[in-house]
Enzyme design. Structure first.
Site, PDB file in Angstrom:
ATOM      1  N   PRO A  98      17.728  24.803  -5.357  1.00  0.00           N
ATOM      2  CG  PRO A  98      18.741  22.974  -4.328  1.00  0.00           C
ATOM      3  CD  PRO A  98      17.760  23.328  -5.397  1.00  0.00           C
ATOM      4  N   GLY A  99      20.357  26.990  -4.311  1.00  0.00           N
ATOM      5  CA  GLY A  99      21.690  27.504  -4.615  1.00  0.00           C
ATOM      6  C   GLY A  99      22.539  27.347  -3.370  1.00  0.00           C
ATOM      7  N   GLY A 135      15.533  28.374  -0.825  1.00  0.00           N
ATOM      8  CA  GLY A 135      15.588  29.160   0.392  1.00  0.00           C
ATOM      9  C   GLY A 135      15.998  28.325   1.591  1.00  0.00           C
ATOM     10  CB  CYS A 165      39.238  53.586   0.486  1.00  0.00           C
ATOM     11  SG  CYS A 165      40.999  53.312   0.693  1.00  0.00           S
ATOM     12  NE  ARG A 209      25.387  35.647   1.407  1.00  0.00           N
ATOM     13  CZ  ARG A 209      25.102  35.322   2.643  1.00  0.00           C
ATOM     14  NH1 ARG A 209      26.058  35.139   3.523  1.00  0.00           N
ATOM     15  NH2 ARG A 209      23.865  35.149   3.016  1.00  0.00           N
ATOM     16  CE1 TYR A 263      21.422  40.560   0.300  1.00  0.00           C
ATOM     17  CE2 TYR A 263      23.049  38.816   0.220  1.00  0.00           C
ATOM     18  CZ  TYR A 263      22.115  39.597  -0.404  1.00  0.00           C
ATOM     19  OH  TYR A 263      21.855  39.401  -1.734  1.00  0.00           O
ATOM     20  CE1 TYR A 265      22.804  33.855  -4.791  1.00  0.00           C
ATOM     21  CE2 TYR A 265      22.773  32.630  -2.738  1.00  0.00           C
ATOM     22  CZ  TYR A 265      22.242  32.899  -3.976  1.00  0.00           C
ATOM     23  OH  TYR A 265      21.143  32.199  -4.416  1.00  0.00           O
TER      24      TYR A 265
HETATM   25  C1  LIG Z   1      18.170  32.816  -6.034  1.00  0.00           C
HETATM   26  C2  LIG Z   1      17.134  31.878  -6.422  1.00  0.00           C
HETATM   27  C3  LIG Z   1      17.156  30.563  -5.952  1.00  0.00           C
HETATM   28  C4  LIG Z   1      18.206  30.045  -4.993  1.00  0.00           C
HETATM   29  O1  LIG Z   1      18.061  30.538  -3.701  1.00  0.00           O
HETATM   30  P1  LIG Z   1      19.005  29.998  -2.544  1.00  0.00           P
HETATM   31  O2  LIG Z   1      18.595  30.736  -1.338  1.00  0.00           O
HETATM   32  O3  LIG Z   1      20.424  30.288  -2.930  1.00  0.00           O
HETATM   33  O4  LIG Z   1      18.805  28.545  -2.429  1.00  0.00           O
HETATM   34  C5  LIG Z   1      16.176  29.708  -6.399  1.00  0.00           C
HETATM   35  N1  LIG Z   1      15.214  30.123  -7.259  1.00  0.00           N
HETATM   36  C6  LIG Z   1      15.158  31.370  -7.728  1.00  0.00           C
HETATM   37  C7  LIG Z   1      14.094  31.752  -8.686  1.00  0.00           C
HETATM   38  C8  LIG Z   1      16.110  32.290  -7.335  1.00  0.00           C
HETATM   39  O5  LIG Z   1      16.033  33.539  -7.798  1.00  0.00           O
END
Ligand SMILES: *Cc1c(COP(=O)(O)O)cnc(C)c1O
Length: 409
Positions: free
Chosen positions: A269-270, A227, A337, A307, A311, A365
Protein backbone atom coordinates in the site's frame (compact mmCIF):
# COMPACT_ATOMS: atom_id res chain seq x y z
CA UNK A 1 -7.01 16.24 12.73
CA UNK A 2 -8.67 17.52 15.86
CA UNK A 3 -10.55 20.75 16.48
CA UNK A 4 -9.89 21.83 20.06
CA UNK A 5 -10.92 25.28 21.28
CA UNK A 6 -11.17 26.60 17.73
CA UNK A 7 -7.73 25.38 16.74
CA UNK A 8 -6.86 22.51 14.47
CA UNK A 9 -4.33 20.06 15.88
CA UNK A 10 -2.51 17.49 13.79
CA UNK A 11 -0.41 14.88 15.56
CA UNK A 12 -0.92 16.93 18.71
CA UNK A 13 0.56 20.10 17.20
CA UNK A 14 -1.31 23.34 16.41
CA UNK A 15 -1.32 23.52 12.60
CA UNK A 16 -1.51 27.30 12.52
CA UNK A 17 1.63 27.48 14.65
CA UNK A 18 3.41 25.19 12.19
CA UNK A 19 2.32 27.44 9.32
CA UNK A 20 3.65 30.50 11.15
CA UNK A 21 6.92 28.85 12.02
CA UNK A 22 7.76 27.28 8.64
CA UNK A 23 5.75 29.44 6.27
CA UNK A 24 3.48 28.34 3.44
CA UNK A 25 2.96 26.53 1.15
CA UNK A 26 3.99 23.61 3.33
CA UNK A 27 3.44 19.88 3.40
CA UNK A 28 2.93 18.49 6.91
CA UNK A 29 2.96 14.76 7.69
CA UNK A 30 1.83 13.15 10.91
CA UNK A 31 3.65 9.92 11.76
CA UNK A 32 0.97 8.85 14.26
CA UNK A 33 -1.52 8.62 11.41
CA UNK A 34 0.89 6.44 9.43
CA UNK A 35 1.40 4.16 12.39
CA UNK A 36 -2.38 3.95 12.97
CA UNK A 37 -2.97 2.91 9.35
CA UNK A 38 -0.10 0.43 9.47
CA UNK A 39 -1.60 -1.21 12.55
CA UNK A 40 -5.07 -1.26 11.01
CA UNK A 41 -3.76 -3.19 8.04
CA UNK A 42 -1.64 -5.55 10.14
CA UNK A 43 -4.55 -6.34 12.42
CA UNK A 44 -6.92 -7.03 9.53
CA UNK A 45 -4.51 -9.77 8.38
CA UNK A 46 -3.34 -11.06 11.73
CA UNK A 47 -4.16 -14.65 10.78
CA UNK A 48 -1.45 -14.91 8.10
CA UNK A 49 2.28 -14.29 7.72
CA UNK A 50 1.80 -10.73 6.46
CA UNK A 51 4.49 -8.53 4.93
CA UNK A 52 3.70 -4.90 4.17
CA UNK A 53 5.83 -3.37 1.43
CA UNK A 54 5.34 0.39 1.46
CA UNK A 55 4.86 1.73 -2.09
CA UNK A 56 7.18 4.68 -1.71
CA UNK A 57 6.14 6.41 -4.91
CA UNK A 58 3.23 7.77 -2.84
CA UNK A 59 5.48 9.82 -0.56
CA UNK A 60 9.21 9.46 -0.88
CA UNK A 61 10.82 11.71 1.67
CA UNK A 62 13.59 9.57 3.15
CA UNK A 63 12.36 10.26 6.69
CA UNK A 64 8.94 8.82 5.87
CA UNK A 65 10.63 5.82 4.23
CA UNK A 66 12.76 5.34 7.36
CA UNK A 67 9.74 5.76 9.60
CA UNK A 68 7.91 2.99 7.77
CA UNK A 69 10.95 0.79 8.18
CA UNK A 70 10.81 1.43 11.93
CA UNK A 71 7.23 0.12 11.86
CA UNK A 72 8.43 -3.09 10.21
CA UNK A 73 7.56 -2.38 6.58
CA UNK A 74 9.48 -3.46 3.50
CA UNK A 75 9.50 -1.37 0.35
CA UNK A 76 7.80 -1.52 -3.03
CA UNK A 77 9.74 0.42 -5.63
CA UNK A 78 9.11 1.28 -9.28
CA UNK A 79 12.42 2.80 -10.36
CA UNK A 80 16.07 2.07 -9.72
CA UNK A 81 16.24 5.44 -7.98
CA UNK A 82 13.57 4.35 -5.50
CA UNK A 83 15.58 1.16 -4.95
CA UNK A 84 18.67 3.25 -4.22
CA UNK A 85 16.80 5.59 -1.88
CA UNK A 86 15.40 2.54 -0.06
CA UNK A 87 18.89 1.08 0.38
CA UNK A 88 20.14 4.45 1.59
CA UNK A 89 17.25 4.54 4.09
CA UNK A 90 18.57 1.29 5.55
CA UNK A 91 16.32 -1.36 4.04
CA UNK A 92 17.98 -4.67 3.34
CA UNK A 93 17.93 -5.62 -0.35
CA UNK A 94 15.79 -8.63 0.58
CA UNK A 95 13.13 -6.27 1.97
CA UNK A 96 12.78 -4.38 -1.30
CA UNK A 97 10.61 -5.43 -4.22
CA UNK A 98 11.28 -3.78 -7.57
CA UNK A 99 8.13 -3.62 -9.71
CA UNK A 100 9.07 -1.71 -12.84
CA UNK A 101 7.00 -1.26 -15.97
CA UNK A 102 8.52 -0.60 -19.39
CA UNK A 103 11.97 0.17 -18.00
CA UNK A 104 15.10 -0.74 -19.91
CA UNK A 105 16.41 -4.24 -19.16
CA UNK A 106 19.68 -2.69 -17.94
CA UNK A 107 17.75 -1.08 -15.07
CA UNK A 108 16.50 -4.52 -14.04
CA UNK A 109 20.06 -5.87 -14.19
CA UNK A 110 21.17 -2.98 -11.98
CA UNK A 111 18.46 -3.79 -9.43
CA UNK A 112 19.48 -7.47 -9.48
CA UNK A 113 23.04 -6.36 -8.79
CA UNK A 114 21.71 -4.44 -5.78
CA UNK A 115 20.21 -7.71 -4.55
CA UNK A 116 16.56 -6.67 -4.50
CA UNK A 117 13.69 -8.89 -5.62
CA UNK A 118 12.56 -8.37 -9.20
CA UNK A 119 8.93 -8.38 -10.18
CA UNK A 120 8.70 -9.23 -13.87
CA UNK A 121 5.76 -7.85 -15.79
CA UNK A 122 6.53 -8.61 -19.42
CA UNK A 123 7.11 -11.80 -21.43
CA UNK A 124 10.18 -10.43 -23.22
CA UNK A 125 11.80 -9.47 -19.90
CA UNK A 126 11.00 -12.91 -18.50
CA UNK A 127 12.77 -14.49 -21.48
CA UNK A 128 15.85 -12.29 -21.10
CA UNK A 129 15.90 -12.85 -17.34
CA UNK A 130 15.62 -16.61 -17.83
CA UNK A 131 18.37 -16.60 -20.41
CA UNK A 132 20.75 -14.54 -18.26
CA UNK A 133 20.02 -15.84 -14.79
CA UNK A 134 18.22 -19.17 -15.16
CA UNK A 135 17.61 -20.48 -11.65
CA UNK A 136 20.37 -18.42 -10.03
CA UNK A 137 18.16 -15.49 -9.00
CA UNK A 138 14.64 -15.77 -7.58
CA UNK A 139 11.94 -13.64 -9.13
CA UNK A 140 8.34 -12.63 -8.82
CA UNK A 141 5.89 -12.46 -11.73
CA UNK A 142 3.26 -9.78 -12.04
CA UNK A 143 0.02 -11.25 -13.29
CA UNK A 144 -2.73 -9.12 -14.76
CA UNK A 145 -6.01 -10.77 -13.70
CA UNK A 146 -8.06 -8.32 -15.82
CA UNK A 147 -10.42 -7.19 -13.18
CA UNK A 148 -11.69 -3.66 -12.76
CA UNK A 149 -11.44 -2.71 -9.14
CA UNK A 150 -12.98 0.74 -9.27
CA UNK A 151 -11.17 4.03 -9.64
CA UNK A 152 -10.73 5.92 -12.87
CA UNK A 153 -8.88 4.74 -15.95
CA UNK A 154 -5.64 6.46 -14.89
CA UNK A 155 -5.31 4.45 -11.74
CA UNK A 156 -7.06 1.21 -12.68
CA UNK A 157 -4.33 -0.99 -14.03
CA UNK A 158 -5.88 -4.45 -14.11
CA UNK A 159 -8.20 -4.15 -17.10
CA UNK A 160 -7.79 -5.93 -20.42
CA UNK A 161 -5.85 -3.28 -22.34
CA UNK A 162 -3.70 -2.22 -19.43
CA UNK A 163 0.06 -2.06 -19.94
CA UNK A 164 0.70 -3.67 -16.56
CA UNK A 165 1.51 -7.25 -15.75
CA UNK A 166 1.48 -10.39 -17.84
CA UNK A 167 -2.02 -11.43 -18.82
CA UNK A 168 -3.39 -14.35 -16.91
CA UNK A 169 -4.36 -15.74 -20.34
CA UNK A 170 -0.66 -16.00 -21.15
CA UNK A 171 -0.03 -18.42 -18.28
CA UNK A 172 0.79 -21.32 -20.63
CA UNK A 173 3.46 -19.17 -22.26
CA UNK A 174 4.85 -18.14 -18.85
CA UNK A 175 4.90 -21.82 -17.89
CA UNK A 176 6.92 -22.72 -20.95
CA UNK A 177 9.51 -19.95 -20.46
CA UNK A 178 9.83 -20.76 -16.76
CA UNK A 179 10.34 -24.48 -17.44
CA UNK A 180 12.73 -24.01 -20.36
CA UNK A 181 14.98 -21.71 -18.34
CA UNK A 182 14.38 -23.35 -14.95
CA UNK A 183 13.43 -19.92 -13.57
CA UNK A 184 12.77 -19.93 -9.84
CA UNK A 185 9.50 -18.07 -9.39
CA UNK A 186 9.17 -17.43 -5.67
CA UNK A 187 6.34 -14.91 -5.84
CA UNK A 188 3.23 -14.05 -7.79
CA UNK A 189 1.89 -10.54 -7.81
CA UNK A 190 -1.19 -8.62 -8.83
CA UNK A 191 -1.96 -4.94 -8.44
CA UNK A 192 -5.25 -3.83 -9.85
CA UNK A 193 -4.71 -0.13 -9.32
CA UNK A 194 -5.82 2.45 -6.85
CA UNK A 195 -9.29 2.73 -5.42
CA UNK A 196 -10.69 -0.68 -4.68
CA UNK A 197 -14.33 0.16 -4.15
CA UNK A 198 -15.69 -3.30 -4.12
CA UNK A 199 -14.18 -5.91 -1.83
CA UNK A 200 -15.79 -8.69 -3.87
CA UNK A 201 -14.07 -7.61 -7.07
CA UNK A 202 -10.78 -7.65 -5.23
CA UNK A 203 -11.50 -11.10 -3.85
CA UNK A 204 -12.25 -12.36 -7.34
CA UNK A 205 -8.80 -11.16 -8.38
CA UNK A 206 -7.31 -12.98 -5.42
CA UNK A 207 -9.03 -16.21 -6.46
CA UNK A 208 -7.53 -15.88 -9.93
CA UNK A 209 -4.11 -15.46 -8.36
CA UNK A 210 -4.62 -18.58 -6.24
CA UNK A 211 -5.49 -20.50 -9.41
CA UNK A 212 -2.43 -19.18 -11.20
CA UNK A 213 -0.25 -20.02 -8.20
CA UNK A 214 -0.87 -23.73 -8.70
CA UNK A 215 1.36 -23.55 -11.78
CA UNK A 216 4.44 -22.64 -9.73
CA UNK A 217 6.19 -25.04 -7.35
CA UNK A 218 8.72 -22.72 -5.66
CA UNK A 219 6.46 -19.98 -4.30
CA UNK A 220 7.29 -18.30 -1.02
CA UNK A 221 4.80 -15.44 -1.15
CA UNK A 222 1.77 -14.05 -2.93
CA UNK A 223 1.62 -10.29 -3.35
CA UNK A 224 -1.84 -8.79 -3.65
CA UNK A 225 -0.63 -5.29 -4.52
CA UNK A 226 -2.70 -2.47 -3.18
CA UNK A 227 -5.37 -0.03 -4.12
CA UNK A 228 -6.99 0.32 -0.71
CA UNK A 229 -9.17 3.37 -0.86
CA UNK A 230 -9.29 5.93 1.90
CA UNK A 231 -12.02 8.53 2.45
CA UNK A 232 -11.29 11.82 0.76
CA UNK A 233 -14.59 13.34 1.79
CA UNK A 234 -17.36 12.57 4.23
CA UNK A 235 -19.53 9.72 3.06
CA UNK A 236 -16.90 8.33 0.67
CA UNK A 237 -16.98 4.59 0.27
CA UNK A 238 -13.69 3.20 1.54
CA UNK A 239 -12.21 -0.22 1.14
CA UNK A 240 -13.69 -2.46 3.81
CA UNK A 241 -10.34 -3.60 5.12
CA UNK A 242 -11.92 -5.75 7.83
CA UNK A 243 -14.01 -7.65 5.29
CA UNK A 244 -11.14 -8.10 2.86
CA UNK A 245 -8.90 -9.11 5.77
CA UNK A 246 -11.23 -11.85 7.01
CA UNK A 247 -11.99 -13.29 3.58
CA UNK A 248 -8.46 -13.15 2.19
CA UNK A 249 -7.03 -14.62 5.37
CA UNK A 250 -9.41 -17.54 5.25
CA UNK A 251 -8.98 -18.11 1.49
CA UNK A 252 -5.23 -17.71 1.76
CA UNK A 253 -4.92 -20.26 4.54
CA UNK A 254 -7.05 -22.69 2.53
CA UNK A 255 -4.83 -22.12 -0.47
CA UNK A 256 -1.65 -22.74 1.56
CA UNK A 257 -3.08 -26.01 2.85
CA UNK A 258 -3.74 -27.21 -0.70
CA UNK A 259 -0.41 -25.88 -1.91
CA UNK A 260 1.29 -27.80 0.89
CA UNK A 261 3.34 -24.91 2.24
CA UNK A 262 2.74 -21.79 4.31
CA UNK A 263 3.42 -18.79 2.13
CA UNK A 264 3.80 -15.15 3.08
CA UNK A 265 1.05 -12.75 2.09
CA UNK A 266 2.29 -9.42 0.83
CA UNK A 267 0.60 -6.09 0.29
CA UNK A 268 2.17 -2.93 -1.05
CA UNK A 269 0.00 0.00 0.00
CA UNK A 270 0.92 3.60 -0.61
CA UNK A 271 -2.21 5.68 -0.29
CA UNK A 272 -3.68 3.69 2.58
CA UNK A 273 -0.60 4.27 4.72
CA UNK A 274 0.19 7.91 4.01
CA UNK A 275 -2.73 9.75 2.38
CA UNK A 276 -4.40 10.87 5.58
CA UNK A 277 -1.06 11.56 7.20
CA UNK A 278 -0.50 14.63 5.04
CA UNK A 279 -1.94 18.12 4.76
CA UNK A 280 -0.90 20.90 2.44
CA UNK A 281 -1.03 24.27 4.17
CA UNK A 282 -1.57 27.23 1.87
CA UNK A 283 -2.17 30.94 2.38
CA UNK A 284 -5.04 32.83 0.81
CA UNK A 285 -3.47 35.54 -1.33
CA UNK A 286 -6.68 37.04 -2.63
CA UNK A 287 -10.41 36.73 -2.21
CA UNK A 288 -12.02 37.51 -5.55
CA UNK A 289 -15.72 38.12 -5.92
CA UNK A 290 -17.03 37.72 -9.47
CA UNK A 291 -20.64 37.83 -10.62
CA UNK A 292 -21.16 34.16 -9.86
CA UNK A 293 -18.39 32.94 -7.62
CA UNK A 294 -16.20 33.86 -4.71
CA UNK A 295 -12.68 32.62 -5.40
CA UNK A 296 -10.12 32.02 -2.69
CA UNK A 297 -6.81 32.27 -4.55
CA UNK A 298 -3.98 30.58 -2.69
CA UNK A 299 -0.18 30.56 -2.83
CA UNK A 300 -0.04 27.05 -4.32
CA UNK A 301 -1.78 25.14 -7.06
CA UNK A 302 -1.50 22.24 -9.48
CA UNK A 303 2.29 22.57 -9.27
CA UNK A 304 2.17 21.35 -5.66
CA UNK A 305 -0.98 19.23 -5.65
CA UNK A 306 -1.82 17.84 -9.05
CA UNK A 307 -4.49 15.29 -8.08
CA UNK A 308 -7.55 17.58 -8.35
CA UNK A 309 -6.50 18.58 -11.85
CA UNK A 310 -5.21 15.19 -13.03
CA UNK A 311 -7.75 12.84 -11.48
CA UNK A 312 -10.57 15.17 -10.56
CA UNK A 313 -9.70 14.16 -7.02
CA UNK A 314 -11.65 15.66 -4.15
CA UNK A 315 -9.55 16.94 -1.26
CA UNK A 316 -11.30 18.32 1.78
CA UNK A 317 -10.31 21.90 2.58
CA UNK A 318 -10.50 23.68 5.95
CA UNK A 319 -9.99 27.29 6.88
CA UNK A 320 -7.83 26.83 9.96
CA UNK A 321 -7.47 30.58 10.59
CA UNK A 322 -11.14 31.34 11.13
CA UNK A 323 -12.77 28.27 12.60
CA UNK A 324 -15.71 30.26 13.99
CA UNK A 325 -16.40 32.29 10.85
CA UNK A 326 -19.79 31.88 9.21
CA UNK A 327 -19.88 29.43 6.32
CA UNK A 328 -19.88 30.60 2.73
CA UNK A 329 -19.31 28.93 -0.60
CA UNK A 330 -15.90 29.36 -2.25
CA UNK A 331 -13.95 27.98 -5.14
CA UNK A 332 -10.42 27.45 -3.95
CA UNK A 333 -8.00 28.03 -6.80
CA UNK A 334 -4.24 28.08 -7.27
CA UNK A 335 -1.93 30.84 -8.51
CA UNK A 336 -0.86 28.97 -11.65
CA UNK A 337 -1.62 30.62 -14.98
CA UNK A 338 -3.92 27.87 -16.06
CA UNK A 339 -7.18 26.79 -14.45
CA UNK A 340 -6.06 24.91 -11.39
CA UNK A 341 -9.01 24.58 -9.11
CA UNK A 342 -8.20 22.79 -5.89
CA UNK A 343 -11.81 22.64 -4.73
CA UNK A 344 -15.08 23.75 -6.38
CA UNK A 345 -17.98 25.15 -4.40
CA UNK A 346 -16.64 24.45 -0.94
CA UNK A 347 -18.41 25.51 2.18
CA UNK A 348 -15.70 27.14 4.26
CA UNK A 349 -15.63 29.34 7.31
CA UNK A 350 -15.44 32.88 5.99
CA UNK A 351 -12.16 33.22 4.11
CA UNK A 352 -10.16 36.42 4.47
CA UNK A 353 -6.98 37.36 2.66
CA UNK A 354 -4.06 35.99 4.68
CA UNK A 355 -5.99 33.04 6.11
CA UNK A 356 -4.36 29.62 6.10
CA UNK A 357 -6.23 26.76 4.46
CA UNK A 358 -5.45 23.11 5.08
CA UNK A 359 -5.91 20.76 2.13
CA UNK A 360 -6.40 17.28 3.55
CA UNK A 361 -5.34 13.83 2.36
CA UNK A 362 -2.31 15.34 0.72
CA UNK A 363 0.16 12.75 2.01
CA UNK A 364 -0.04 10.39 -0.97
CA UNK A 365 0.82 11.57 -4.47
CA UNK A 366 1.06 15.17 -3.29
CA UNK A 367 4.68 16.16 -3.06
CA UNK A 368 5.84 13.26 -5.23
CA UNK A 369 3.80 14.55 -8.17
CA UNK A 370 4.75 18.19 -7.67
CA UNK A 371 6.59 20.20 -10.29
CA UNK A 372 8.26 23.52 -10.94
CA UNK A 373 5.58 24.68 -13.37
CA UNK A 374 5.43 28.47 -13.61
CA UNK A 375 8.98 28.47 -12.20
CA UNK A 376 7.65 27.97 -8.71
CA UNK A 377 9.82 26.26 -6.13
CA UNK A 378 8.49 23.10 -4.51
CA UNK A 379 7.40 23.61 -0.90
CA UNK A 380 9.09 22.53 2.31
CA UNK A 381 8.02 19.39 4.16
CA UNK A 382 7.55 18.96 7.89
CA UNK A 383 7.10 15.71 9.78
CA UNK A 384 5.39 15.50 13.15
CA UNK A 385 6.95 12.84 15.34
CA UNK A 386 6.40 12.35 19.07
CA UNK A 387 4.40 15.56 19.23
CA UNK A 388 7.16 17.59 17.62
CA UNK A 389 7.22 19.22 14.18
CA UNK A 390 10.50 18.73 12.34
CA UNK A 391 11.60 20.20 9.04
CA UNK A 392 12.44 17.33 6.67
CA UNK A 393 12.88 19.25 3.43
CA UNK A 394 13.65 22.86 2.71
CA UNK A 395 11.61 24.69 0.15
CA UNK A 396 13.40 25.16 -3.13
CA UNK A 397 14.95 28.43 -4.16
CA UNK A 398 15.60 30.26 -7.40
CA UNK A 399 19.08 28.68 -7.40
CA UNK A 400 17.48 25.23 -7.39
CA UNK A 401 15.38 26.15 -10.41
CA UNK A 402 18.45 27.23 -12.36
CA UNK A 403 20.84 24.61 -10.97
CA UNK A 404 21.00 22.28 -13.96
CA UNK A 405 20.49 24.83 -16.68
CA UNK A 406 23.46 25.56 -18.90
CA UNK A 407 23.57 29.11 -20.18
CA UNK A 408 24.93 29.07 -23.72
CA UNK A 409 23.85 32.57 -24.69
C1 LIG B 1 1.38 2.64 -7.05
C2 LIG B 1 1.55 1.24 -6.71
C3 LIG B 1 1.13 0.75 -5.47
C4 LIG B 1 0.44 1.62 -4.43
O1 LIG B 1 -0.86 1.96 -4.78
P1 LIG B 1 -1.76 2.77 -3.75
O2 LIG B 1 -3.05 2.97 -4.43
O3 LIG B 1 -1.07 4.06 -3.44
O4 LIG B 1 -1.88 1.96 -2.52
C5 LIG B 1 1.36 -0.57 -5.18
N1 LIG B 1 1.97 -1.39 -6.07
C6 LIG B 1 2.39 -0.97 -7.27
C7 LIG B 1 3.07 -1.91 -8.19
C8 LIG B 1 2.20 0.35 -7.63
O5 LIG B 1 2.60 0.76 -8.83
Amino acid sequence: MQLIKNKYYFGGVDLLEIAEKYGTPLYVYDTETISRQYKKLSQAFSGVDLKIKYACKALNNINIIKYLKSLGAGLDTVSIQEVEIGLKAGYKPSEILFTPNCVDYSEIVKAIDCGVTINIDNISILEQFGHDYGNKIDCCIRINPHIMAGGNSHISVGHIDSKFGISIYQLPLIDRIVKNNKIKVTGLHMHTGSDILDADVFLRGADLLFDAAKHFADLKYLDFGSGFKVAYKEGDITTDIGKIGKKITSNFNKFCKNYGKNLELWFEPGKFLVSESGVLLVKVNVVKQTLSTIFAGVNSGQNHLLRPKLYDAYHNILNISNTKGSKRIYSVVGYICETDTLGYDRKLNEVREGDILAILNAGAYGFTMSSNYNSRPRPAEVMIINGEAKLIRQSETLQDLLKHQIEVL
